[in-house]
Design a protein around this motif. Structure first.
Motif, PDB file in Angstrom:
ATOM      1  N   THR A  24       0.818  -1.217   0.000  1.00  0.00           N
ATOM      2  CA  THR A  24       0.000   0.000   0.000  1.00  0.00           C
ATOM      3  C   THR A  24       0.855   1.271   0.000  1.00  0.00           C
ATOM      4  O   THR A  24       0.309   2.369  -0.125  1.00  0.00           O
ATOM      5  N   ASP A  25       2.176   1.132   0.129  1.00  0.00           N
ATOM      6  CA  ASP A  25       3.067   2.288  -0.039  1.00  0.00           C
ATOM      7  C   ASP A  25       3.146   2.682  -1.522  1.00  0.00           C
ATOM      8  O   ASP A  25       3.530   3.798  -1.841  1.00  0.00           O
ATOM      9  N   ILE A  26       2.816   1.738  -2.398  1.00  0.00           N
ATOM     10  CA  ILE A  26       2.918   1.963  -3.843  1.00  0.00           C
ATOM     11  C   ILE A  26       1.546   2.004  -4.506  1.00  0.00           C
ATOM     12  O   ILE A  26       1.299   2.813  -5.402  1.00  0.00           O
ATOM     13  N   LEU A  27       0.648   1.139  -4.057  1.00  0.00           N
ATOM     14  CA  LEU A  27      -0.684   1.027  -4.659  1.00  0.00           C
ATOM     15  C   LEU A  27      -1.753   1.440  -3.651  1.00  0.00           C
ATOM     16  O   LEU A  27      -1.592   1.207  -2.455  1.00  0.00           O
ATOM     17  N   SER A  28      -2.834   2.025  -4.127  1.00  0.00           N
ATOM     18  CA  SER A  28      -3.883   2.465  -3.198  1.00  0.00           C
ATOM     19  C   SER A  28      -4.721   1.279  -2.715  1.00  0.00           C
ATOM     20  O   SER A  28      -4.995   0.338  -3.462  1.00  0.00           O
ATOM     21  N   ALA A  29      -5.127   1.357  -1.463  1.00  0.00           N
ATOM     22  CA  ALA A  29      -5.945   0.302  -0.866  1.00  0.00           C
ATOM     23  C   ALA A  29      -7.255   0.141  -1.634  1.00  0.00           C
ATOM     24  O   ALA A  29      -7.743  -0.983  -1.820  1.00  0.00           O
ATOM     25  N   LYS A  30      -7.813   1.242  -2.117  1.00  0.00           N
ATOM     26  CA  LYS A  30      -9.072   1.200  -2.872  1.00  0.00           C
ATOM     27  C   LYS A  30      -8.873   0.422  -4.185  1.00  0.00           C
ATOM     28  O   LYS A  30      -9.711  -0.405  -4.562  1.00  0.00           O
ATOM     29  N   ASP A  31      -7.765   0.686  -4.893  1.00  0.00           N
ATOM     30  CA  ASP A  31      -7.481  -0.026  -6.144  1.00  0.00           C
ATOM     31  C   ASP A  31      -7.233  -1.509  -5.888  1.00  0.00           C
ATOM     32  O   ASP A  31      -7.657  -2.366  -6.668  1.00  0.00           O
ATOM     33  N   ILE A  32      -6.538  -1.812  -4.797  1.00  0.00           N
ATOM     34  CA  ILE A  32      -6.275  -3.219  -4.443  1.00  0.00           C
ATOM     35  C   ILE A  32      -7.589  -3.941  -4.190  1.00  0.00           C
ATOM     36  O   ILE A  32      -7.829  -5.033  -4.708  1.00  0.00           O
ATOM     37  N   GLU A  33      -8.463  -3.320  -3.405  1.00  0.00           N
ATOM     38  CA  GLU A  33      -9.764  -3.920  -3.098  1.00  0.00           C
ATOM     39  C   GLU A  33     -10.570  -4.155  -4.374  1.00  0.00           C
ATOM     40  O   GLU A  33     -11.167  -5.218  -4.564  1.00  0.00           O
ATOM     41  N   SER A  34     -10.564  -3.188  -5.263  1.00  0.00           N
ATOM     42  CA  SER A  34     -11.294  -3.304  -6.530  1.00  0.00           C
ATOM     43  C   SER A  34     -10.731  -4.441  -7.394  1.00  0.00           C
ATOM     44  O   SER A  34     -11.481  -5.247  -7.959  1.00  0.00           O
ATOM     45  N   ALA A  35      -9.401  -4.512  -7.485  1.00  0.00           N
ATOM     46  CA  ALA A  35      -8.764  -5.558  -8.292  1.00  0.00           C
ATOM     47  C   ALA A  35      -9.043  -6.946  -7.718  1.00  0.00           C
ATOM     48  O   ALA A  35      -9.329  -7.887  -8.460  1.00  0.00           O
ATOM     49  N   LEU A  36      -8.975  -7.065  -6.394  1.00  0.00           N
ATOM     50  CA  LEU A  36      -9.222  -8.369  -5.762  1.00  0.00           C
ATOM     51  C   LEU A  36     -10.681  -8.792  -5.908  1.00  0.00           C
ATOM     52  O   LEU A  36     -10.962  -9.975  -6.103  1.00  0.00           O
ATOM     53  N   SER A  37     -11.599  -7.841  -5.841  1.00  0.00           N
ATOM     54  CA  SER A  37     -13.013  -8.206  -5.950  1.00  0.00           C
ATOM     55  C   SER A  37     -13.357  -8.691  -7.356  1.00  0.00           C
ATOM     56  O   SER A  37     -14.297  -9.447  -7.549  1.00  0.00           O
ATOM     57  N   SER A  38     -12.562  -8.288  -8.342  1.00  0.00           N
ATOM     58  CA  SER A  38     -12.837  -8.703  -9.718  1.00  0.00           C
ATOM     59  C   SER A  38     -12.392 -10.140 -10.001  1.00  0.00           C
ATOM     60  O   SER A  38     -12.695 -10.676 -11.062  1.00  0.00           O
ATOM     61  N   CYS A  39     -11.657 -10.746  -9.075  1.00  0.00           N
ATOM     62  CA  CYS A  39     -11.176 -12.117  -9.331  1.00  0.00           C
ATOM     63  C   CYS A  39     -11.370 -13.018  -8.111  1.00  0.00           C
ATOM     64  O   CYS A  39     -10.527 -13.845  -7.808  1.00  0.00           O
ATOM     65  N   GLN A  40     -12.500 -12.862  -7.441  1.00  0.00           N
ATOM     66  CA  GLN A  40     -12.777 -13.683  -6.260  1.00  0.00           C
ATOM     67  C   GLN A  40     -13.096 -15.133  -6.612  1.00  0.00           C
ATOM     68  O   GLN A  40     -12.750 -16.037  -5.860  1.00  0.00           O
ATOM     69  N   ALA A  41     -13.752 -15.352  -7.730  1.00  0.00           N
ATOM     70  CA  ALA A  41     -14.129 -16.716  -8.119  1.00  0.00           C
ATOM     71  C   ALA A  41     -12.915 -17.464  -8.679  1.00  0.00           C
ATOM     72  O   ALA A  41     -12.045 -16.867  -9.311  1.00  0.00           O
ATOM     73  N   ASP A  42     -12.855 -18.759  -8.413  1.00  0.00           N
ATOM     74  CA  ASP A  42     -11.782 -19.583  -8.970  1.00  0.00           C
ATOM     75  C   ASP A  42     -11.754 -19.437 -10.485  1.00  0.00           C
ATOM     76  O   ASP A  42     -12.800 -19.359 -11.136  1.00  0.00           O
ATOM     77  N   ASP A  43     -10.560 -19.406 -11.039  1.00  0.00           N
ATOM     78  CA  ASP A  43     -10.320 -19.314 -12.482  1.00  0.00           C
ATOM     79  C   ASP A  43     -10.835 -18.020 -13.108  1.00  0.00           C
ATOM     80  O   ASP A  43     -11.091 -17.969 -14.306  1.00  0.00           O
ATOM     81  N   PHE A  71      -1.498  -8.961  -1.683  1.00  0.00           N
ATOM     82  CA  PHE A  71      -2.289  -7.742  -1.739  1.00  0.00           C
ATOM     83  C   PHE A  71      -3.269  -7.663  -0.575  1.00  0.00           C
ATOM     84  O   PHE A  71      -3.606  -6.585  -0.117  1.00  0.00           O
ATOM     85  N   SER A  72      -3.727  -8.823  -0.095  1.00  0.00           N
ATOM     86  CA  SER A  72      -4.614  -8.890   1.071  1.00  0.00           C
ATOM     87  C   SER A  72      -4.566 -10.309   1.630  1.00  0.00           C
ATOM     88  O   SER A  72      -4.716 -11.278   0.880  1.00  0.00           O
ATOM     89  N   SER A  73      -4.355 -10.426   2.935  1.00  0.00           N
ATOM     90  CA  SER A  73      -4.256 -11.759   3.539  1.00  0.00           C
ATOM     91  C   SER A  73      -5.551 -12.551   3.402  1.00  0.00           C
ATOM     92  O   SER A  73      -5.546 -13.779   3.469  1.00  0.00           O
ATOM     93  N   SER A  74      -6.665 -11.865   3.176  1.00  0.00           N
ATOM     94  CA  SER A  74      -7.942 -12.560   3.033  1.00  0.00           C
ATOM     95  C   SER A  74      -8.215 -13.007   1.591  1.00  0.00           C
ATOM     96  O   SER A  74      -9.209 -13.675   1.322  1.00  0.00           O
ATOM     97  N   ALA A  75      -7.337 -12.643   0.670  1.00  0.00           N
ATOM     98  CA  ALA A  75      -7.525 -13.034  -0.736  1.00  0.00           C
ATOM     99  C   ALA A  75      -7.293 -14.537  -0.902  1.00  0.00           C
ATOM    100  O   ALA A  75      -6.617 -15.168  -0.095  1.00  0.00           O
TER     101      ALA A  75
END
Length: 109
Positions: free
Chosen positions: A4-23, A71-75
């Motif tokens: 998060t020193d380089i990337l915004s937490a909001k962008d990380i959350e958005s990127a992770l939410s787009s690939c929650q499902a397997d594959d 990016f997130s321990s819960s990912a």
């Protein structure tokens, strides 16, 4: 250094939410959504250093599988198919791992 020193937490959350499902992981859209593709080579190198958990100078298959967890321990972990496709896309010299230059090329692809 934290990611998060380089990337915004909001962008990380958005990127992770787009690939929650397997594959559903697509490295190109992930890098774009998380904002990594617009970063400088030095910033990309710093992110590579975070992803290179064992500090070997390479991201190996085991580290790639846990890519999203950096990016997130819960990912979730990447599936085997996602990991292999990600490695194949980034490993341009065929040594079975991704070096920093290969990672920079992958991010900018």
């Amino acid at each position: 250094m934290a990611i998060t020193d380089i990337l915004s937490a909001k962008d990380i959350e958005s990127a992770l939410s787009s690939c929650q499902a397997d594959d559903s992981f697509n490295y190109k859209s992930f890098f774009s959504t998380v904002g990594l593709s617009s970063k400088t080579p030095d910033q990309i190198k710093k992110v590579f250093g975070i992803l290179d958990q064992d500090k070997s100078g390479f991201i190996e298959e085991e580290e790639l599988q846990l890519f999203l967890k950096n990016f997130s321990s819960s990912a979730r972990a990447l599936t085997s198919a996602e990991t292999k496709a990600f490695l194949a896309a980034g490993d341009t010299d065929g040594d079975g791992k991704i070096g920093v230059e290969e990672f920079q090329s992958l991010v900018k692809a």
